[in-house]
Design an enzyme around this catalytic site. Structure first.
Site, PDB file in Angstrom:
ATOM      1  N   ASP A   1       7.578  31.529  -2.375  1.00 40.05           N
ATOM      2  CA  ASP A   1       7.598  31.337  -0.912  1.00 40.05           C
ATOM      3  C   ASP A   1       6.854  29.452  -1.939  1.00 40.05           C
ATOM      4  O   ASP A   1       6.276  29.799  -3.139  1.00 40.05           O
ATOM      5  CB  ASP A   1       6.221  30.960  -0.642  1.00 40.05           C
ATOM      6  CG  ASP A   1       6.168  30.906   0.300  1.00 40.05           C
ATOM      7  OD1 ASP A   1       7.576  30.175   1.269  1.00 40.05           O
ATOM      8  OD2 ASP A   1       5.666  30.606   1.515  1.00 40.05           O
ATOM      9  N   SER A   2       7.285  28.860  -1.088  1.00 39.08           N
ATOM     10  CA  SER A   2       7.063  27.406  -1.846  1.00 39.08           C
ATOM     11  C   SER A   2       5.458  26.857  -1.518  1.00 39.08           C
ATOM     12  O   SER A   2       5.001  26.540  -2.200  1.00 39.08           O
ATOM     13  CB  SER A   2       7.205  26.310  -0.570  1.00 39.08           C
ATOM     14  OG  SER A   2       7.575  26.563   0.814  1.00 39.08           O
TER      15      SER A   2
ATOM     16  N   CYS B   1      10.475  33.148   1.953  1.00 38.16           N
ATOM     17  CA  CYS B   1      11.083  31.691   2.139  1.00 38.16           C
ATOM     18  C   CYS B   1      12.329  31.506   3.311  1.00 38.16           C
ATOM     19  O   CYS B   1      12.513  31.284   2.530  1.00 38.16           O
ATOM     20  CB  CYS B   1      10.946  30.501   1.501  1.00 38.16           C
ATOM     21  SG  CYS B   1      10.397  29.185   1.701  1.00 38.16           S
TER      22      CYS B   1
HETATM   23  N1  DGL Z   1       7.668  29.340   4.245  1.00 43.55           N
HETATM   24  C1  DGL Z   1       8.506  28.280   4.355  1.00 43.55           C
HETATM   25  C2  DGL Z   1       9.791  29.280   4.635  1.00 43.55           C
HETATM   26  O1  DGL Z   1       9.537  29.960   5.443  1.00 43.55           O
HETATM   27  C3  DGL Z   1       8.704  26.729   4.538  1.00 43.55           C
HETATM   28  C4  DGL Z   1       7.202  26.207   4.168  1.00 43.55           C
HETATM   29  C5  DGL Z   1       7.799  24.693   3.229  1.00 43.55           C
HETATM   30  O2  DGL Z   1       7.922  23.804   4.329  1.00 43.55           O
HETATM   31  O3  DGL Z   1       7.775  24.671   2.142  1.00 43.55           O
HETATM   32  O4  DGL Z   1      10.718  28.162   5.473  1.00 43.55           O
END
Ligand code: DGL
Length: 279
Positions: free
Chosen positions: A15-16, A78
């Protein structure tokens, strides 16, 4: 047999930032025997406001790093990365890097459940600006249910609220209420709201509070975890390559100490993390 085709190791989860931990937690419940390696690109989060090209480049670097650590299978936990990078990585990069490894996302498994949940066929999706602008949820839902009506709303403040641990504060109430109202104003018949961002389950209590009664709020963690379980059942070769020592390790591109403190809040257990340098 090609040497790359016998790689065995943990399931990589990317994930980010911290949001993917909400998916990892559910995966570990459903597949407690599996080894997992989580990578958070915290130094470059949030991804939700970044261009297609950058999200693709960052995500590809993360996938290559997890492959280099021995992961035969990587889950993009993500939505932004799944929306903007998954298809290119699967179709263009994987055949060149190692066609025997797999990269899976979170959008398709979520969408596959929507038909069972919605009665009206009117679906609301909340996500980062990147995910909503990509139209990925509309496209995937319409592949399965061409007559469904999909309304999307971007919530750019929700990820920072979670990342900065403001999800329990009054600022979170303000933004969650405002964004849920804006989503519901698009279509009064919405009966299902998909949380199309892995950070959002951390705001679930407030999201439920401000969502009209009778509307089902869909969080992805358990759905994605069961979908992974099903995938491994259907792909015994891959299941054999994903090792079973019940371990979970954490990598971050930011400060490992800060990551460990925050991650412990998300996972409810002590976490130690190591630094990853992506290139
Ligand atoms: N958790 C990420 C998602 O599911 C996004 C978070 C971010 O903007 O980095 O889209």
């Amino acid at each position: 047999m090609n040497e790359t085709s016998i790689t065995q190791g943990p399931i990589g989860v990317f994930d980010s930032g911290f949001g993917g931990l909400s998916i990892l937690r559910e995966m570990r419940k459903v597949l407690p025997e599996r080894d997992f390696l989580f990578l958070g690109d915290n130094a470059r989060a949030p991804y939700g406001v970044r261009s297609f090209q950058l999200v693709y480049e960052f995500t590809l670097q993360a996938v290559k790093h997890l492959f280099a650590q021995g992961c035969p299978l990587v889950i993009l936990a993500c939505n932004t990365a799944s929306a903007k990078a998954l298809r290119s990585i699967q179709q263009r990069d994987l055949p060149l890097i190692d066609p025997t490894r797999r990269v899976l996302g979170v959008i398709r498994p979520t969408v596959e459940r929507v038909g069972e949940i919605s009665r009206t066929g009117h679906i609301g999706v909340v996500g980062t600006p990147g995910t909503i602008q990509s139209g990925s949820y509309d496209i995937e839902i319409h592949k399965l249910h061409p007559h469904f009506k999909v309304s999307g709303h971007a919530c750019p403040m929700w990820v920072p609220l979670v990342e900065y641990r403001e999800s329990d504060g009054p600022g979170a109430d303000y933004f969650v209420r405002k964004d849920i109202d804006a989503l519901m104003a698009q279509d009064a018949y919405i009966d299902t709201v998909i949380l199309g961002c892995t950070h959002y389950p951390l705001l679930l209590d407030k999201i439920r509070r401000y969502t009209p009664a009778g509307v089902t709020v869909v969080a992805q963690g358990a759905i994605v975890a069961h979908s992974l379980e099903d995938y491994l059942r259907r792909h015994p070769d891959m299941a054999q390559r994903c090792t079973t020592g019940a371990s979970c390790r954490y990598l971050t591109t930011d400060d490992p100490k800060r990551f460990a403190e925050m991650a412990s809040v998300f996972t409810g257990e002590a976490v130690t993390a190591s630094k990853a340098v992506l290139a």
